[in-house]
Design a protein around this motif. Sequence first.
Motif, mmCIF file in Angstrom:
data_model
loop_
_atom_site.group_PDB
_atom_site.id
_atom_site.type_symbol
_atom_site.label_atom_id
_atom_site.label_comp_id
_atom_site.label_asym_id
_atom_site.label_seq_id
_atom_site.Cartn_x
_atom_site.Cartn_y
_atom_site.Cartn_z
ATOM 1 N N PRO A 98 0.656 -1.273 0.085
ATOM 2 C CA PRO A 98 -0.024 -0.067 0.062
ATOM 3 C C PRO A 98 1.013 1.353 0.026
ATOM 4 O O PRO A 98 1.899 1.205 0.249
ATOM 5 N N HIS A 99 0.039 2.437 -0.294
ATOM 6 C CA HIS A 99 0.858 3.652 -0.072
ATOM 7 C C HIS A 99 1.254 4.011 1.012
ATOM 8 O O HIS A 99 0.900 3.574 2.269
ATOM 9 N N TRP A 100 2.399 4.692 1.015
ATOM 10 C CA TRP A 100 3.335 4.933 2.465
ATOM 11 C C TRP A 100 2.087 5.727 3.313
ATOM 12 O O TRP A 100 2.083 5.710 4.711
ATOM 13 N N ARG A 101 1.406 6.567 2.949
ATOM 14 C CA ARG A 101 0.262 7.387 3.711
ATOM 15 C C ARG A 101 -0.662 6.462 4.460
ATOM 16 O O ARG A 101 -0.790 6.618 5.682
ATOM 17 N N GLU A 102 -0.875 5.261 3.876
ATOM 18 C CA GLU A 102 -1.630 4.372 4.353
ATOM 19 C C GLU A 102 -1.083 3.609 5.720
ATOM 20 O O GLU A 102 -1.399 3.464 6.775
ATOM 21 N N GLY A 103 0.081 3.399 5.239
ATOM 22 C CA GLY A 103 1.206 2.705 6.411
ATOM 23 C C GLY A 103 1.300 3.795 7.696
ATOM 24 O O GLY A 103 1.495 3.382 8.748
ATOM 25 N N LEU A 104 1.631 4.981 7.230
ATOM 26 C CA LEU A 104 1.832 6.028 8.311
ATOM 27 C C LEU A 104 0.625 6.243 9.037
ATOM 28 O O LEU A 104 0.430 6.129 10.350
ATOM 29 N N ALA A 105 -0.684 6.231 8.475
ATOM 30 C CA ALA A 105 -1.961 6.125 9.295
ATOM 31 C C ALA A 105 -2.108 4.928 10.477
ATOM 32 O O ALA A 105 -2.342 5.170 11.418
ATOM 33 N N GLU A 106 -1.793 3.862 9.891
ATOM 34 C CA GLU A 106 -1.864 2.718 10.656
ATOM 35 C C GLU A 106 -1.071 2.468 11.604
ATOM 36 O O GLU A 106 -1.059 1.993 12.844
ATOM 37 N N CYS A 107 0.392 3.260 11.549
ATOM 38 C CA CYS A 107 1.268 3.135 12.453
ATOM 39 C C CYS A 107 0.884 3.988 13.688
ATOM 40 O O CYS A 107 1.224 3.750 14.797
ATOM 41 N N ILE A 108 0.398 5.408 13.319
ATOM 42 C CA ILE A 108 0.300 6.290 14.311
ATOM 43 C C ILE A 108 -0.970 5.705 15.136
ATOM 44 O O ILE A 108 -1.053 6.035 16.398
ATOM 45 N N ALA A 109 -1.984 5.388 14.397
ATOM 46 C CA ALA A 109 -2.849 4.635 15.258
ATOM 47 C C ALA A 109 -2.597 3.481 16.100
ATOM 48 O O ALA A 109 -3.055 3.408 17.374
ATOM 49 N N ARG A 110 -1.503 2.840 15.831
ATOM 50 C CA ARG A 110 -1.237 1.850 16.727
ATOM 51 C C ARG A 110 -0.257 2.289 17.903
ATOM 52 O O ARG A 110 -0.493 1.830 18.845
ATOM 53 N N ILE A 111 0.487 3.255 17.572
ATOM 54 C CA ILE A 111 1.152 4.078 18.791
ATOM 55 C C ILE A 111 0.020 4.769 19.720
ATOM 56 O O ILE A 111 0.315 4.382 20.758
ATOM 57 N N GLY A 112 -0.844 5.188 19.097
ATOM 58 C CA GLY A 112 -1.822 5.880 19.837
ATOM 59 C C GLY A 112 -2.593 4.908 20.734
ATOM 60 O O GLY A 112 -2.862 5.132 22.126
ATOM 61 N N ALA A 113 -3.000 3.750 20.261
ATOM 62 C CA ALA A 113 -3.576 2.682 20.851
ATOM 63 C C ALA A 113 -2.723 2.085 22.121
ATOM 64 O O ALA A 113 -3.239 1.499 23.054
ATOM 65 N N ALA A 114 -1.336 2.152 21.880
ATOM 66 C CA ALA A 114 -0.523 1.570 22.916
ATOM 67 C C ALA A 114 -0.230 2.569 23.829
ATOM 68 O O ALA A 114 0.352 2.155 25.000
ATOM 69 N N THR A 115 -0.518 3.852 23.918
ATOM 70 C CA THR A 115 -0.215 4.834 24.771
ATOM 71 C C THR A 115 -1.431 5.131 25.920
ATOM 72 O O THR A 115 -2.618 4.628 25.540
#
Length: 278
Positions: free
Chosen positions: A261-278
């Motif tokens: 997928p596009h890097w922007r999709e990866g970025l959105a998922e990554c930041i969502a995961r970081i947010g869920a972990a905090t």
Amino acid sequence: MEHDDTDPVSARRVLITGAGGQLGQALRRAFAGDEVIALTRADWDVSFPPPPGLPPLDLVLHAAAWTNVDGAEDDPQAAAAVNVGGSAHAAELGAPVVAFSSDYVFDGRKGAPYVESDGPSPLSAYGRTKLHGEAAAGERAWVVRSSWLFGPTGHNFVRTMLRLGAERDEVSVVDDQRGCPTYVGHLAAATRELVDGGAPFGVWHLAAAGECTWAGFAEAIFAQAGLDCRVRRVTTAQFGARAPRPAYSVLRSEKGAPELPHWREGLAECIARIGAAT
């Protein structure tokens, strides 16, 4: 006669090196259906031979690596011990290997996307160790080149920008290097698709769709995270990093590799995961 619906085929036994790193953790998730032996650096420093007592393996996912690009300029022998010696030690296990390599095996002078048949010409000690590591992985290896990896754990550009963006009003970021920021979750899934799809051994380019500069990536990170931080665009020379880097290292496949997928999709998922972990 009762129907036995158990699978008569035993699970594939997969060993992951560098299992504690950002890519290693993503591979553990992607290959969770297999019998996974996950070895962190504490379990096996790959600059040394494999630990005794390992069972027969069906696949080795070699994610352990020296990733400090500037540090490799100061200590190229230590970087080579991990990136070259480590690949050779992974191959010694006797199973097919997925060896992860880098866009930094190229010098960036092509000015167009690099494909698998393009000749490598690394600029840095790090790039040379990754290139030599490709050869050390042996003939029964998928050499997976990717670029600008990021994920919700470990040391990477996204996590650094999130920290700096929360602390500062402005950050200086290089704007004359262009590549494909690649989310480790997408890379791990594509790696599984490559292996399970029966792809022949050899070099494969697996990187995110789209491209950007580091400065453009930083702006996207701040926008995605809702951080009010400006990006001051600087040149590589102004930034003054120790190791030279390619100005253009976008990777594409001419061999029909799985598309990410596009890097922007990866970025959105990554930041969502970081947010869920905090």
